[in-house]
Design a protein around this motif. Structure first.
Motif, PDB file in Angstrom:
ATOM      1  N   ARG A  47      46.583  -3.834 -13.664  1.00 37.81           N
ATOM      2  CA  ARG A  47      46.553  -5.052 -13.712  1.00 37.81           C
ATOM      3  C   ARG A  47      44.912  -4.563 -13.259  1.00 37.81           C
ATOM      4  NH1 ARG A  47      45.587 -10.233 -10.371  1.00 37.81           N
ATOM      5  NH2 ARG A  47      46.671 -12.207 -11.975  1.00 37.81           N
ATOM      6  N   SER A  48      43.673  -5.336 -14.158  1.00 37.48           N
ATOM      7  CA  SER A  48      42.198  -4.935 -14.351  1.00 37.48           C
ATOM      8  C   SER A  48      41.528  -6.216 -14.576  1.00 37.48           C
ATOM      9  CB  SER A  48      41.404  -4.479 -14.912  1.00 37.48           C
ATOM     10  OG  SER A  48      42.241  -4.381 -16.764  1.00 37.48           O
ATOM     11  N   ALA A  49      42.328  -7.486 -14.728  1.00 40.74           N
ATOM     12  CA  ALA A  49      41.913  -8.607 -14.819  1.00 40.74           C
ATOM     13  C   ALA A  49      42.759  -9.875 -14.149  1.00 40.74           C
ATOM     14  CB  ALA A  49      41.861  -9.180 -16.312  1.00 40.74           C
ATOM     15  N   PHE A  50      42.177 -10.753 -13.742  1.00 44.62           N
ATOM     16  CA  PHE A  50      42.490 -12.261 -12.807  1.00 44.62           C
ATOM     17  C   PHE A  50      42.715 -13.220 -14.354  1.00 44.62           C
ATOM     18  CE2 PHE A  50      39.881 -10.670  -9.565  1.00 44.62           C
ATOM     19  CZ  PHE A  50      40.387  -9.917  -9.065  1.00 44.62           C
ATOM     20  N   ASP A  51      43.651 -13.701 -14.097  1.00 40.60           N
ATOM     21  CA  ASP A  51      44.443 -15.041 -14.685  1.00 40.60           C
ATOM     22  C   ASP A  51      43.953 -16.222 -14.078  1.00 40.60           C
ATOM     23  OD1 ASP A  51      46.544 -13.319 -15.602  1.00 40.60           O
ATOM     24  OD2 ASP A  51      47.901 -14.174 -14.188  1.00 40.60           O
TER      25      ASP A  51
ATOM     26  N   MET B  86      54.809  -9.056 -16.463  1.00 36.18           N
ATOM     27  CA  MET B  86      54.093 -10.191 -16.367  1.00 36.18           C
ATOM     28  C   MET B  86      55.123  -9.824 -14.750  1.00 36.18           C
ATOM     29  SD  MET B  86      53.028 -13.628 -17.830  1.00 36.18           S
ATOM     30  CE  MET B  86      51.603 -13.049 -18.624  1.00 36.18           C
ATOM     31  N   LEU B  87      54.067 -10.710 -13.427  1.00 31.95           N
ATOM     32  CA  LEU B  87      54.377 -10.597 -12.679  1.00 31.95           C
ATOM     33  C   LEU B  87      55.470 -12.009 -12.314  1.00 31.95           C
ATOM     34  CD1 LEU B  87      54.486  -9.502  -9.394  1.00 31.95           C
ATOM     35  CD2 LEU B  87      52.400 -10.747  -9.149  1.00 31.95           C
ATOM     36  N   ILE B  88      55.930 -11.832 -11.490  1.00 30.71           N
ATOM     37  CA  ILE B  88      57.377 -12.937 -11.733  1.00 30.71           C
ATOM     38  C   ILE B  88      56.667 -15.107 -11.064  1.00 30.71           C
ATOM     39  CG2 ILE B  88      59.064 -12.008 -12.216  1.00 30.71           C
ATOM     40  CD1 ILE B  88      60.931 -12.781  -9.892  1.00 30.71           C
ATOM     41  N   PHE B  89      56.475 -14.473 -10.416  1.00 30.31           N
ATOM     42  CA  PHE B  89      55.530 -15.466  -9.842  1.00 30.31           C
ATOM     43  C   PHE B  89      54.663 -16.042  -9.845  1.00 30.31           C
ATOM     44  CE2 PHE B  89      57.022 -11.429  -6.867  1.00 30.31           C
ATOM     45  CZ  PHE B  89      58.884 -12.086  -6.852  1.00 30.31           C
ATOM     46  N   PRO B  90      54.785 -17.616  -9.912  1.00 30.30           N
ATOM     47  CA  PRO B  90      53.761 -18.453 -10.296  1.00 30.30           C
ATOM     48  C   PRO B  90      52.429 -18.564  -9.226  1.00 30.30           C
ATOM     49  CG  PRO B  90      55.785 -19.649 -10.924  1.00 30.30           C
ATOM     50  CD  PRO B  90      56.240 -18.639 -10.115  1.00 30.30           C
ATOM     51  N   ARG B  91      51.548 -18.843  -9.483  1.00 28.89           N
ATOM     52  CA  ARG B  91      50.169 -18.998  -8.179  1.00 28.89           C
ATOM     53  C   ARG B  91      50.641 -20.264  -7.099  1.00 28.89           C
ATOM     54  NH1 ARG B  91      45.712 -22.644  -7.126  1.00 28.89           N
ATOM     55  NH2 ARG B  91      44.437 -21.278  -6.038  1.00 28.89           N
ATOM     56  N   ARG B  92      50.725 -19.935  -5.782  1.00 32.69           N
ATOM     57  CA  ARG B  92      50.730 -20.311  -4.750  1.00 32.69           C
ATOM     58  C   ARG B  92      52.739 -20.306  -4.887  1.00 32.69           C
ATOM     59  NH1 ARG B  92      46.689 -22.491  -1.949  1.00 32.69           N
ATOM     60  NH2 ARG B  92      48.724 -24.501  -1.185  1.00 32.69           N
ATOM     61  N   SER B  93      53.141 -19.269  -4.827  1.00 32.42           N
ATOM     62  CA  SER B  93      54.187 -18.821  -4.743  1.00 32.42           C
ATOM     63  C   SER B  93      54.654 -18.931  -3.880  1.00 32.42           C
ATOM     64  CB  SER B  93      55.185 -18.151  -5.582  1.00 32.42           C
ATOM     65  OG  SER B  93      55.562 -19.284  -7.105  1.00 32.42           O
ATOM     66  N   ARG B  94      56.318 -19.390  -2.825  1.00 29.85           N
ATOM     67  CA  ARG B  94      55.692 -19.172  -1.028  1.00 29.85           C
ATOM     68  C   ARG B  94      57.472 -17.620  -1.766  1.00 29.85           C
ATOM     69  NH1 ARG B  94      56.662 -23.453   2.567  1.00 29.85           N
ATOM     70  NH2 ARG B  94      54.617 -24.203   2.319  1.00 29.85           N
ATOM     71  N   ILE B  95      57.313 -16.519  -1.060  1.00 30.63           N
ATOM     72  CA  ILE B  95      58.889 -16.380  -1.261  1.00 30.63           C
ATOM     73  C   ILE B  95      58.710 -15.844  -0.081  1.00 30.63           C
ATOM     74  CG2 ILE B  95      58.633 -13.794  -2.100  1.00 30.63           C
ATOM     75  CD1 ILE B  95      56.325 -13.442  -3.555  1.00 30.63           C
ATOM     76  N   VAL B  96      60.184 -15.509   0.440  1.00 28.66           N
ATOM     77  CA  VAL B  96      61.270 -15.641   1.649  1.00 28.66           C
ATOM     78  C   VAL B  96      62.135 -14.659   1.839  1.00 28.66           C
ATOM     79  CG1 VAL B  96      61.940 -16.392   3.337  1.00 28.66           C
ATOM     80  CG2 VAL B  96      60.265 -18.169   2.700  1.00 28.66           C
ATOM     81  N   PHE B  97      61.363 -13.245   2.623  1.00 28.19           N
ATOM     82  CA  PHE B  97      62.385 -12.402   2.917  1.00 28.19           C
ATOM     83  C   PHE B  97      63.322 -12.287   3.652  1.00 28.19           C
ATOM     84  CE2 PHE B  97      58.395 -10.934   0.732  1.00 28.19           C
ATOM     85  CZ  PHE B  97      58.919 -10.043  -0.391  1.00 28.19           C
ATOM     86  N   VAL B  98      64.846 -12.577   3.597  1.00 28.83           N
ATOM     87  CA  VAL B  98      65.306 -11.621   4.978  1.00 28.83           C
ATOM     88  C   VAL B  98      66.416 -11.157   4.765  1.00 28.83           C
ATOM     89  CG1 VAL B  98      66.943 -13.750   3.355  1.00 28.83           C
ATOM     90  CG2 VAL B  98      67.036 -13.793   5.887  1.00 28.83           C
ATOM     91  N   GLY B  99      67.208 -10.376   6.118  1.00 26.92           N
ATOM     92  CA  GLY B  99      67.913  -9.356   5.503  1.00 26.92           C
ATOM     93  C   GLY B  99      67.396  -9.002   7.305  1.00 26.92           C
TER      94      GLY B  99
END
Length: 225
Positions: A220-224, A1-14
């Motif tokens: 994945r074929s169904a939404f939450d 299962m995807l670890i991100f809840p709805r409306r998560s903000r993910i910042v990528f840095v590098g």
């Protein structure tokens, strides 16, 4: 299962592998994600999880080593108030051991790298008490010879990254393992011209390793709802 809840903000840095020519005029999460793995991830997360409304932000900066990334951490990570951060750093720290004299650049050892990395994540936990997760991605090379000098040095920084991830209970993405699997069937030139900077195919190898680590459901074929 995807670890991100709805409306998560993910910042990528590098460094440049994250940067990948991103558009610095873009609003965070709006457009201009670059041509690398962050763009692939933005597209895959949006296409397969449209119901999640996930916000992707690319804060990569070409050329960064750990010290340079630390100098911009306030503006490019903390001020964005992410729910999750994903960090990939270390290949330039390794590279400077080989071209640093020509560039008159500072050279850092893995123990110094680890100390600064650890401090950044300590600071982040303290400043962002609502932070939900950290993802640490290993530096890597598209180099099949594990005894090649720069690959050996990259592995040293990768081990330091993994120790930091373990200390902070972060998800560790072993990108090098994914790259090595790819290299059992394809030559490095298929994915990278200089063994470090991925082309679009190489960036998809990197993206695949990240997606596998965060519970991405390919079928994945169904939404939450």
């Amino acid at each position: 299962m995807l670890i991100f809840p709805r409306r998560s903000r993910i910042v990528f840095v590098g460094d440049s592998i994250t940067d990948a020519d991103r558009d610095r005029s873009a609003l965070p999460g709006g457009w201009g994600f670059g041509q690398g793995y962050v763009n692939h991830l933005h597209n895959m997360l949006t296409a397969v999880y449209p119901d999640k409304d996930l916000m992707t932000v690319n804060s990569g900066n070409s050329g960064d080593d750990i010290m340079e990334m630390a100098q911009r951490w306030e503006d490019d990570v903390l001020d964005l108030e992410p729910d999750f951060i994903s960090v990939m750093i270390g290949v330039n720290d390794a590279w400077r051991h080989f071209d640093g004299t020509l560039r008159q650049a500072a050279v850092h050892e893995p123990d110094e790298f680890e100390e600064v990395y650890d401090g950044l994540l300590d600071l982040t936990r303290a400043r962002l008490p609502k932070l939900q997760g950290i993802i640490v991605m290993s530096p890597f090379m598209f180099e099949a010879n594990r005894d090649e000098a720069m690959r050996v040095k990259v592995e040293a920084f990768s081990r330091a990254s993994q120790r930091v991830a373990e200390k902070h209970h972060a998800i560790f993405v072993d990108v090098q393992a994914e790259v090595d699997h790819f290299l059992t069937r394809q030559h490095p030139c298929i994915a990278s011209a200089d063994r470090v900077h991925p082309n679009e195919r190489g960036a998809m190898v990197v993206a695949h390793s990240w997606l596998r680590s965060v519970g991405f459901e390919w079928e994945r074929s169904a939404f939450d709802d």
